[in-house]
Design a protein around this motif. Structure first.
Motif, PDB file in Angstrom:
ATOM      1  N   GLU A  74       3.213   2.173  -5.443  1.00 48.81           N
ATOM      2  CA  GLU A  74       2.604   2.999  -6.484  1.00 48.81           C
ATOM      3  C   GLU A  74       3.310   4.356  -6.484  1.00 48.81           C
ATOM      4  OE1 GLU A  74      -1.641   3.214  -6.641  1.00 48.81           O
ATOM      5  OE2 GLU A  74      -1.886   1.271  -5.653  1.00 48.81           O
ATOM      6  N   VAL A  75       4.106   4.589  -7.534  1.00 45.94           N
ATOM      7  CA  VAL A  75       4.916   5.798  -7.609  1.00 45.94           C
ATOM      8  C   VAL A  75       4.327   6.730  -8.667  1.00 45.94           C
ATOM      9  CG1 VAL A  75       7.212   6.747  -7.983  1.00 45.94           C
ATOM     10  CG2 VAL A  75       6.956   4.486  -6.930  1.00 45.94           C
ATOM     11  N   TYR A  76       4.140   7.989  -8.294  1.00 49.90           N
ATOM     12  CA  TYR A  76       3.619   8.992  -9.215  1.00 49.90           C
ATOM     13  C   TYR A  76       4.662  10.101  -9.356  1.00 49.90           C
ATOM     14  CZ  TYR A  76      -0.849   6.631  -8.648  1.00 49.90           C
ATOM     15  OH  TYR A  76      -1.847   5.685  -8.634  1.00 49.90           O
ATOM     16  N   GLY A 109       0.781  -1.233   0.000  1.00 50.90           N
ATOM     17  CA  GLY A 109       0.000   0.000   0.000  1.00 50.90           C
ATOM     18  C   GLY A 109       0.810   1.278   0.000  1.00 50.90           C
ATOM     19  N   GLN A 110       2.094   1.187  -0.357  1.00 47.51           N
ATOM     20  CA  GLN A 110       2.909   2.400  -0.391  1.00 47.51           C
ATOM     21  C   GLN A 110       2.565   3.238  -1.627  1.00 47.51           C
ATOM     22  OE1 GLN A 110       5.090   3.806   1.536  1.00 47.51           O
ATOM     23  NE2 GLN A 110       5.890   2.300   2.957  1.00 47.51           N
TER      24      GLN A 110
END
Length: 646
Positions: A223-225, A192-193
Motif C-alpha cells: 500500500e503506497v501513499y 502488509g507493507q
C-alpha cells in the motif's frame, strides 16, 4: 500525440505570446483526456446522478459508477460542446461545472474560466475546442505515456518562457536511477507493507509516480501513499490530474514548502526531490528566519544558506520529516548541482549545515552524474542519498561514486539535454553503489577508481588564520600628503591643512623606526604651531598614510607582542584528524618561520570536494607529437588549396 497537441499553438500565434501557450493548451489537454476516459461510463454516471438527485452526498456513488476517480454529471461532453459553435462558451462552462470537485479545483488552478473568456474575446474558443475534439486517440494512451505527453508539453512551454536553469524538469531515466539508488537496498517484500513517500518539490509528479511503480514491481500488494507539494499552480494541476487518472493514493498540496509546510509534524518512509537549482528565497525570508529562530524545534536548526540558493533549505526540510531511527527510520534522495558540495567557507551557513549532516551520520552517499542530462540546463548534477538507518558497513562512512562517464549520446537533443543514461548503465550504477564498500577495498576491481569510501570526519577541517609580523618603514611622499588630505578622521581636525603643509619640506625622507618618524613629524608640526593630535583616530590616520609595509622595516608591536600584517595574512585548512600544531610546523614554518596562528580565529568547516578526489592528471601531449600533427595539417591545407587553384 504531444506534437499533435502542440500544433494548437498555430491557432494562438499572434493573439498570444509564446510563453502564454501553456496556459491554454495544458488545461484543454487535461479536459480532453478526462473526457475520453469517461466516455465508456458517461451514461451510467448520468443515470446514477438522476436516480439519486435528492441525495446530498453522492460523490462516492458517482465515482463508483464512473469506474475512475472522477466523473461529470453534465448533459454536455466534448463532442456536444464542439458541435454547437454558437453556444460553445456556455456549453463548455456547463460541462466544466458538472465535474467532480477535485477536477474543478484542478481547472481552477489553471484559471480556466479566464482562459475561456480570453479565447472568446479573440474569437478562438470554437477553433481550439474543435481541434481538440479531432484528437481521438487520447484514451488509448496509458497513464504512464500520458505523463510523458504532459512533461513534453511543459518542457516546451518552459523553453518558450525563458525559464532559468533552475526551473527544469527531471528526465525519466534520471528518475529511474534515483529511485533505484533509493530503494534497491530496501526490503519491500512481504504482506502488509505500507509505504509513505514525499516529494516537497514534486512538479508534475514524475518522481512520485516512478517510486510508486518501482515499489509495486517488487511488491504488488504494498500500500503506497504519495505525498507532494508544488508551488507552481500549473505543475500542481498536472500532478493532481495524474494522481486522479492513475488512481494513486495520497495528497498533493499547493503552496511553498518553506513558508507553508503542508505536512507539519508528519514523517515519511522515503523522500525524493529535484528542487530548482540556485533559486533565491528572498520572498519568504521572514518566514524562514522565524522558523530558524526555533532551532531544532523547527526545520532549519542547522543554519541558513545564502539568500540566493535554497538547496539546503529543501534538504533540511526533508530531514525534519525522517521517521525516528529507533522506529523504521527513513531514506531520502535529492538532486543538487555542485554548489552544496563546497560553497561557503568555515563558519558559513552552508558549512554548518554540511557539518550537522555529517556529524549526525545522515549522509550515505553522493553520486556524480554526467552533464547535459536536463532539458533546461547543461550543468553537472549530483545525487545525495541520506538515511538515518544506515547499514553497519556504512556507519560513519560516506560513499562517493563517479558516474560522469555513464551516458550515451541522444539521437536528437531536447533543449540542453544531449545525453541520457541507458537502462544498462542505470543497472550498473546501482550495482556499483550497492557494492561500494567492497569495490573501494578491491584495487583490482574494474570500477575501483570510480568509488571511494570516506569517514564522515574526513570532510571536516580547521580553518586556521596564519599571521605574519607587521614590518614598516615611514616616509613622506606626494601620495602620503594626498592621503592625509582626504582621510576622513582628519576632515574635522582644524589644523589639518597646516599640518599637511608643514610636512612638505620632509618630502622624500624615510625613517626606519617609528620613534624617529614621530620625532620628525612632531618637530615639523611644532614649527608651524600645530600640536600633535591627541585623538586616536586622527593619529591612526596619520600613521596609515606615512607607514609602508617593508620586509626590512621595523617590527611593530603592541604591549610587547608583534602586530599582524593584514596584507600578509593567510589561511590554511587543516584536516580534523590532524594536530594543528604539527601541521603548522610541517607545512607553514619552513616557508615563513616568523608566522604564528591566531587561535581565536580558528573555525571548523566541512566541504566535499568530490571532483578533487576523482581528479586524474592527464599529461599534455609531447611537442614532437603536436609538431607532427601540425605538419600533417599544413600538408592537407596545401593539397586543398592546390585543388582549388586548378
Amino acid at each position: 500525440m504531444a506534437a499533435a497537441i502542440w500544433s494548437v499553438a498555430d491557432l494562438l500565434r499572434g493573439d498570444y505570446k509564446r510563453h502564454e501557450y501553456g496556459g491554454v493548451i495544458l488545461p484543454f489537454t487535461l479536459l480532453r483526456r478526462l473526457d475520453a476516459t469517461m466516455a465508456p461510463t458517461r451514461e451510467k454516471v448520468r443515470d446514477r446522478a438522476e436516480k439519486f438527485s435528492e441525495v446530498q452526498k453522492k460523490d462516492l456513488l458517482l465515482r463508483k459508477a464512473s469506474g475512475v476517480p472522477y466523473y461529470n454529471v453534465s448533459d454536455q461532453d466534448f463532442a456536444s460542446v464542439a458541435g454547437d459553435s454558437g453556444n460553445v462558451a456556455k456549453n463548455l462552462r456547463d460541462y466544466v461545472s458538472g465535474f467532480s470537485p477535485d477536477v474543478q479545483r484542478i481547472l481552477g488552478n489553471f484559471e480556466f474560466d479566464a482562459v475561456i473568456t480570453r479565447l472568446v474575446g479573440n474569437r478562438l474558443l470554437y477553433k481550439v475546442v474543435a481541434r481538440f475534439q479531432e484528437m481521438t486517440d487520447l484514451e488509448k494512451l496509458s497513464n504512464h505515456d500520458m505523463g510523458y505527453v504532459f512533461e513534453h508539453l511543459i518542457r516546451k512551454f518552459a523553453e518558450d518562457s525563458n525559464e532559468t536553469a533552475g526551473e527544469h524538469f527531471t528526465p525519466r531515466e534520471v528518475i529511474r536511477l534515483m529511485v533505484r539508488l533509493l530503494l534497491d537496498s530496501e526490503s519491500l517484500a512481504g504482506e502488509g507493507q505500507v509505504v509513505n513517500i514525499l516529494d516537497p518539490a514534486c512538479g508534475t509528479g514524475g518522481m512520485l509516480a516512478a517510486a510508486d511503480d518501482a515499489i509495486k514491481e517488487v511488491n504488488p500488494n504494498a500500500e503506497v501513499y504519495l505525498f507532494g507539494q508544488e508551488v507552481n499552480a500549473e505543475s500542481w494541476a498536472v500532478c493532481q490530474s495524474d494522481m486522479l487518472m492513475s488512481n494513486r493514493r495520497g495528497e498533493i498540496a499547493h503552496g511553498n514548502s518553506f513558508s507553508h509546510d503542508a505536512y507539519g509534524g508528519r514523517t515519511f518512509d522515503y523522500m525524493l526531490a529535484n528542487p530548482p537549482f540556485g533559486v533565491e528565497w528572498k520572498k519568504i525570508k521572514n518566514e524562514v528566519d522565524a522558523e530558524a529562530e526555533l532551532g531544532f524545534a523547527g526545520r532549519f536548526g542547522a543554519g541558513l544558506p545564502r539568500i540566493n540558493d535554497g538547496s539546503f533549505l529543501f534538504l533540511q526540510h526533508m530531514i525534519s520529516k525522517m521517521e525516528r531511527s529507533e522506529e523504521r527510520g527513513s531514506r531520502l534522495a535529492i538532486v543538487f548541482n555542485g554548489s552544496p558540495l563546497f560553497t561557503g567557507a568555515a563558519g558559513s551557513g552552508e558549512s554548518r549545515i554540511r557539518q550537522w549532516i555529517l556529524e549526525n551520520d545522515y549522509l550515505e552517499g553522493i553520486v556524480a552524474l554526467p552533464d547535459q542530462l536536463f532539458y533546461n540546463t547543461g550543468i553537472s548534477t549530483y545525487f545525495w542519498i541520506l538515511a538515518n538507518r544506515k547499514s553497519e558497513a556504512l556507519k560513519d562512512r560516506v560513499i562517493l561514486l563517479d558516474a560522469r562517464d555513464q551516458w550515451v549520446k541522444m539521437r536528437k537533443s531536447l533543449g540542453d539535454k544531449r545525453k541520457e543514461i541507458s537502462e544498462e548503465q542505470i543497472a550498473h550504477i546501482a550495482s556499483v553503489y550497492d557494492d561500494a564498500v567492497a569495490i573501494a577495498a578491491d584495487a583490482d576491481h574494474p570500477d575501483h577508481d570510480k568509488v571511494k569510501v570516506f569517514r564522515t570526519r574526513d570532510f571536516g577541517y580547521h580553518r586556521i588564520t596564519v599571521e605574519r609580523p607587521l614590518r614598516q618603514r615611514f616616509e613622506i611622499t606626494d601620495e602620503t600628503l594626498a592621503a592625509l588630505k582626504v582621510a576622513k578622521p582628519l576632515a574635522r581636525w582644524e589644523p589639518r591643512d597646516a599640518f599637511v603643509d608643514a610636512l612638505r619640506p620632509l618630502l622624500g625622507q624615510v625613517w626606519w623606526t617609528k620613534n624617529d618618524a614621530l620625532t620628525a613629524l612632531r618637530a615639523a608640526a611644532k614649527e608651524v604651531g600645530v600640536l600633535w593630535p591627541s585623538s586616536a583616530p586622527v593619529q591612526k590616520a596619520i600613521w596609515g598614510a606615512v607607514a609602508v609595509s617593508d620586509s626590512n622595516g621595523e617590527l611593530q608591536k603592541f604591549k610587547g607582542a608583534p602586530l599582524p600584517d593584514a596584507d600578509l595574512r593567510d589561511y590554511e585548512n587543516v584536516p580534523l584528524h590532524e594536530d594543528i600544531d604539527e601541521y603548522f610546523q610541517r607545512e607553514v614554518v619552513p616557508h615563513v618561520p616568523d608566522a604564528w596562528i591566531d587561535v581565536a580565529k580558528t573555525k571548523v568547516g566541512y566541504e566535499i570536494p568530490l571532483t578533487r578526489y576523482f581528479f586524474r592528471y592527464q599529461p599534455p601531449r609531447s611537442l614532437v607529437e603536436i609538431d607532427t600533427e601540425l605538419k600533417d595539417l599544413e600538408m592537407q591545407i596545401q593539397k586543398l588549396l592546390s585543388e582549388v587553384a586548378r
